[in-house]
Design a protein around this motif. Sequence first.
Motif, PDB file in Angstrom:
ATOM      1  N   ALA A 120     -44.517  46.578  22.086  1.00  0.00           N
ATOM      2  CA  ALA A 120     -44.839  47.984  22.335  1.00  0.00           C
ATOM      3  C   ALA A 120     -43.572  48.813  22.553  1.00  0.00           C
ATOM      4  CB  ALA A 120     -45.778  48.107  23.529  1.00  0.00           C
ATOM      5  N   LYS A 121     -42.526  48.196  23.080  1.00  0.00           N
ATOM      6  CA  LYS A 121     -41.258  48.906  23.292  1.00  0.00           C
ATOM      7  C   LYS A 121     -40.637  49.382  21.976  1.00  0.00           C
ATOM      8  CE  LYS A 121     -40.112  46.324  27.461  1.00  0.00           C
ATOM      9  NZ  LYS A 121     -39.173  45.380  28.086  1.00  0.00           N
ATOM     10  N   PHE A 122     -41.029  48.769  20.861  1.00  0.00           N
ATOM     11  CA  PHE A 122     -40.500  49.130  19.549  1.00  0.00           C
ATOM     12  C   PHE A 122     -41.446  50.068  18.796  1.00  0.00           C
ATOM     13  CE2 PHE A 122     -38.846  45.012  20.758  1.00  0.00           C
ATOM     14  CZ  PHE A 122     -37.490  45.163  20.539  1.00  0.00           C
ATOM     15  N   GLY A 123     -42.532  50.460  19.446  1.00  0.00           N
ATOM     16  CA  GLY A 123     -43.466  51.376  18.814  1.00  0.00           C
ATOM     17  C   GLY A 123     -44.695  50.720  18.213  1.00  0.00           C
ATOM     18  N   PHE A 124     -44.868  49.415  18.418  1.00  0.00           N
ATOM     19  CA  PHE A 124     -46.066  48.742  17.925  1.00  0.00           C
ATOM     20  C   PHE A 124     -47.231  49.080  18.841  1.00  0.00           C
ATOM     21  CE2 PHE A 124     -42.793  46.208  15.917  1.00  0.00           C
ATOM     22  CZ  PHE A 124     -43.351  45.837  14.700  1.00  0.00           C
ATOM     23  N   GLU A 125     -48.391  49.313  18.233  1.00  0.00           N
ATOM     24  CA  GLU A 125     -49.606  49.620  18.989  1.00  0.00           C
ATOM     25  C   GLU A 125     -50.715  48.678  18.576  1.00  0.00           C
ATOM     26  OE1 GLU A 125     -50.406  53.706  18.022  1.00  0.00           O
ATOM     27  OE2 GLU A 125     -49.170  54.400  19.688  1.00  0.00           O
ATOM     28  N   ARG A 126     -51.544  48.318  19.545  1.00  0.00           N
ATOM     29  CA  ARG A 126     -52.688  47.448  19.255  1.00  0.00           C
ATOM     30  C   ARG A 126     -53.696  48.232  18.411  1.00  0.00           C
ATOM     31  NH1 ARG A 126     -56.461  43.567  22.818  1.00  0.00           N
ATOM     32  NH2 ARG A 126     -54.473  42.775  23.559  1.00  0.00           N
ATOM     33  N   ILE A 127     -54.109  47.621  17.295  1.00  0.00           N
ATOM     34  CA  ILE A 127     -55.113  48.263  16.440  1.00  0.00           C
ATOM     35  C   ILE A 127     -56.357  47.397  16.284  1.00  0.00           C
ATOM     36  CG2 ILE A 127     -53.466  49.686  15.160  1.00  0.00           C
ATOM     37  CD1 ILE A 127     -53.687  47.591  12.858  1.00  0.00           C
ATOM     38  N   GLN A 128     -56.295  46.166  16.792  1.00  0.00           N
ATOM     39  CA  GLN A 128     -57.428  45.249  16.697  1.00  0.00           C
ATOM     40  C   GLN A 128     -57.347  44.290  17.875  1.00  0.00           C
ATOM     41  OE1 GLN A 128     -58.331  43.402  12.785  1.00  0.00           O
ATOM     42  NE2 GLN A 128     -57.995  41.466  13.858  1.00  0.00           N
ATOM     43  N   ASP A 129     -58.534  43.895  18.392  1.00  0.00           N
ATOM     44  CA  ASP A 129     -58.556  43.035  19.570  1.00  0.00           C
ATOM     45  C   ASP A 129     -58.645  41.538  19.277  1.00  0.00           C
ATOM     46  OD1 ASP A 129     -58.283  45.105  21.402  1.00  0.00           O
ATOM     47  OD2 ASP A 129     -60.433  45.480  21.436  1.00  0.00           O
ATOM     48  N   LYS A 130     -59.486  41.122  18.340  1.00  0.00           N
ATOM     49  CA  LYS A 130     -59.674  39.691  18.096  1.00  0.00           C
ATOM     50  C   LYS A 130     -59.589  39.390  16.618  1.00  0.00           C
ATOM     51  CE  LYS A 130     -62.273  38.738  22.227  1.00  0.00           C
ATOM     52  NZ  LYS A 130     -63.436  38.177  22.831  1.00  0.00           N
ATOM     53  N   PRO A 131     -58.543  38.729  16.169  1.00  0.00           N
ATOM     54  CA  PRO A 131     -57.330  38.456  16.926  1.00  0.00           C
ATOM     55  C   PRO A 131     -56.549  39.749  17.158  1.00  0.00           C
ATOM     56  CG  PRO A 131     -56.963  37.864  14.646  1.00  0.00           C
ATOM     57  CD  PRO A 131     -58.406  38.298  14.765  1.00  0.00           C
ATOM     58  N   PHE A 173     -44.504  31.620  19.836  1.00  0.00           N
ATOM     59  CA  PHE A 173     -44.012  30.836  18.704  1.00  0.00           C
ATOM     60  C   PHE A 173     -42.898  29.913  19.162  1.00  0.00           C
ATOM     61  CE2 PHE A 173     -40.925  30.353  15.241  1.00  0.00           C
ATOM     62  CZ  PHE A 173     -41.727  29.777  14.271  1.00  0.00           C
ATOM     63  N   ASP A 174     -42.945  28.663  18.728  1.00  0.00           N
ATOM     64  CA  ASP A 174     -41.832  27.732  18.925  1.00  0.00           C
ATOM     65  C   ASP A 174     -41.402  27.617  20.391  1.00  0.00           C
ATOM     66  OD1 ASP A 174     -39.962  25.896  17.986  1.00  0.00           O
ATOM     67  OD2 ASP A 174     -38.432  27.432  17.695  1.00  0.00           O
ATOM     68  N   ASN A 175     -42.380  27.449  21.280  1.00  0.00           N
ATOM     69  CA  ASN A 175     -42.094  27.290  22.716  1.00  0.00           C
ATOM     70  C   ASN A 175     -41.302  28.459  23.295  1.00  0.00           C
ATOM     71  OD1 ASN A 175     -43.417  24.765  22.970  1.00  0.00           O
ATOM     72  ND2 ASN A 175     -41.653  23.798  21.999  1.00  0.00           N
ATOM     73  N   GLY A 176     -41.553  29.655  22.797  1.00  0.00           N
ATOM     74  CA  GLY A 176     -40.869  30.836  23.306  1.00  0.00           C
ATOM     75  C   GLY A 176     -41.177  31.079  24.773  1.00  0.00           C
ATOM     76  N   PRO A 177     -40.327  31.850  25.461  1.00  0.00           N
ATOM     77  CA  PRO A 177     -40.481  32.045  26.903  1.00  0.00           C
ATOM     78  C   PRO A 177     -41.563  33.048  27.296  1.00  0.00           C
ATOM     79  CG  PRO A 177     -38.580  33.255  26.117  1.00  0.00           C
ATOM     80  CD  PRO A 177     -39.115  32.472  24.945  1.00  0.00           C
ATOM     81  N   LEU A 178     -42.079  33.855  26.349  1.00  0.00           N
ATOM     82  CA  LEU A 178     -43.058  34.889  26.690  1.00  0.00           C
ATOM     83  C   LEU A 178     -44.462  34.471  26.256  1.00  0.00           C
ATOM     84  CD1 LEU A 178     -41.128  38.088  25.487  1.00  0.00           C
ATOM     85  CD2 LEU A 178     -41.122  37.035  27.751  1.00  0.00           C
ATOM     86  N   ASP A 179     -45.469  34.778  27.111  1.00  0.00           N
ATOM     87  CA  ASP A 179     -46.844  34.515  26.694  1.00  0.00           C
ATOM     88  C   ASP A 179     -47.325  35.684  25.828  1.00  0.00           C
ATOM     89  OD1 ASP A 179     -47.807  36.642  28.344  1.00  0.00           O
ATOM     90  OD2 ASP A 179     -48.176  35.274  30.017  1.00  0.00           O
ATOM     91  N   ASP A 180     -48.546  35.589  25.320  1.00  0.00           N
ATOM     92  CA  ASP A 180     -49.044  36.586  24.371  1.00  0.00           C
ATOM     93  C   ASP A 180     -49.069  38.002  24.960  1.00  0.00           C
ATOM     94  OD1 ASP A 180     -49.310  34.427  22.713  1.00  0.00           O
ATOM     95  OD2 ASP A 180     -51.498  34.457  22.643  1.00  0.00           O
ATOM     96  N   LYS A 181     -49.464  38.140  26.219  1.00  0.00           N
ATOM     97  CA  LYS A 181     -49.506  39.465  26.861  1.00  0.00           C
ATOM     98  C   LYS A 181     -48.099  40.037  27.013  1.00  0.00           C
ATOM     99  CE  LYS A 181     -53.904  40.059  27.860  1.00  0.00           C
ATOM    100  NZ  LYS A 181     -54.683  41.050  27.170  1.00  0.00           N
ATOM    101  N   GLU A 182     -47.146  39.207  27.423  1.00  0.00           N
ATOM    102  CA  GLU A 182     -45.758  39.660  27.558  1.00  0.00           C
ATOM    103  C   GLU A 182     -45.189  40.057  26.195  1.00  0.00           C
ATOM    104  OE1 GLU A 182     -44.150  37.063  31.339  1.00  0.00           O
ATOM    105  OE2 GLU A 182     -44.479  36.030  29.432  1.00  0.00           O
ATOM    106  N   LEU A 183     -45.553  39.297  25.162  1.00  0.00           N
ATOM    107  CA  LEU A 183     -45.101  39.633  23.810  1.00  0.00           C
ATOM    108  C   LEU A 183     -45.654  40.991  23.376  1.00  0.00           C
ATOM    109  CD1 LEU A 183     -45.382  36.216  21.969  1.00  0.00           C
ATOM    110  CD2 LEU A 183     -43.304  37.569  22.277  1.00  0.00           C
TER     111      LEU A 183
END
Length: 120
Positions: free
Chosen positions: A84-95, A69-79
């Motif tokens: 994940a460090k805050f406890g978020f887990e992937r629940i869907q792949d696309k998107p 978002f807004d030219n942030g320094p991290l790409d989607d994988k880094e984000l």
Amino acid sequence: MEAGLVAMGHASLKLSPLHGMEGKNVLNVSSVKTAPEHRHTGEATRLLNEICRRADMSQFLLVLTPAKFDNGPLDDKELERWYAKFGFERIQDKPVLMCREPKRKVWNIETDEVAEVGGH
């Protein structure tokens, strides 16, 4: 917890009801950003920690799509790794969709200890 723009220091994010889940304890996290001159100072981390603390206290499920978002320094994988460090887990792949279940504290009467349960 309420929907709206939340700011702390030079970091901000948007909380909004998830379409179809209005009135439920679910909020979408989006537009997480830090002023360019204040990036890599921990401000966004402190803000998201506070949002997660409030979500735990209010028993809210948080969802998000990790997208640059807004030219942030991290790409989607880094984000995705950062969230994940805050406890978020992937629940869907696309998107890609991630969620964070609220934690709650329980007291064990036998050991007189308090532990967090739920979430990760």
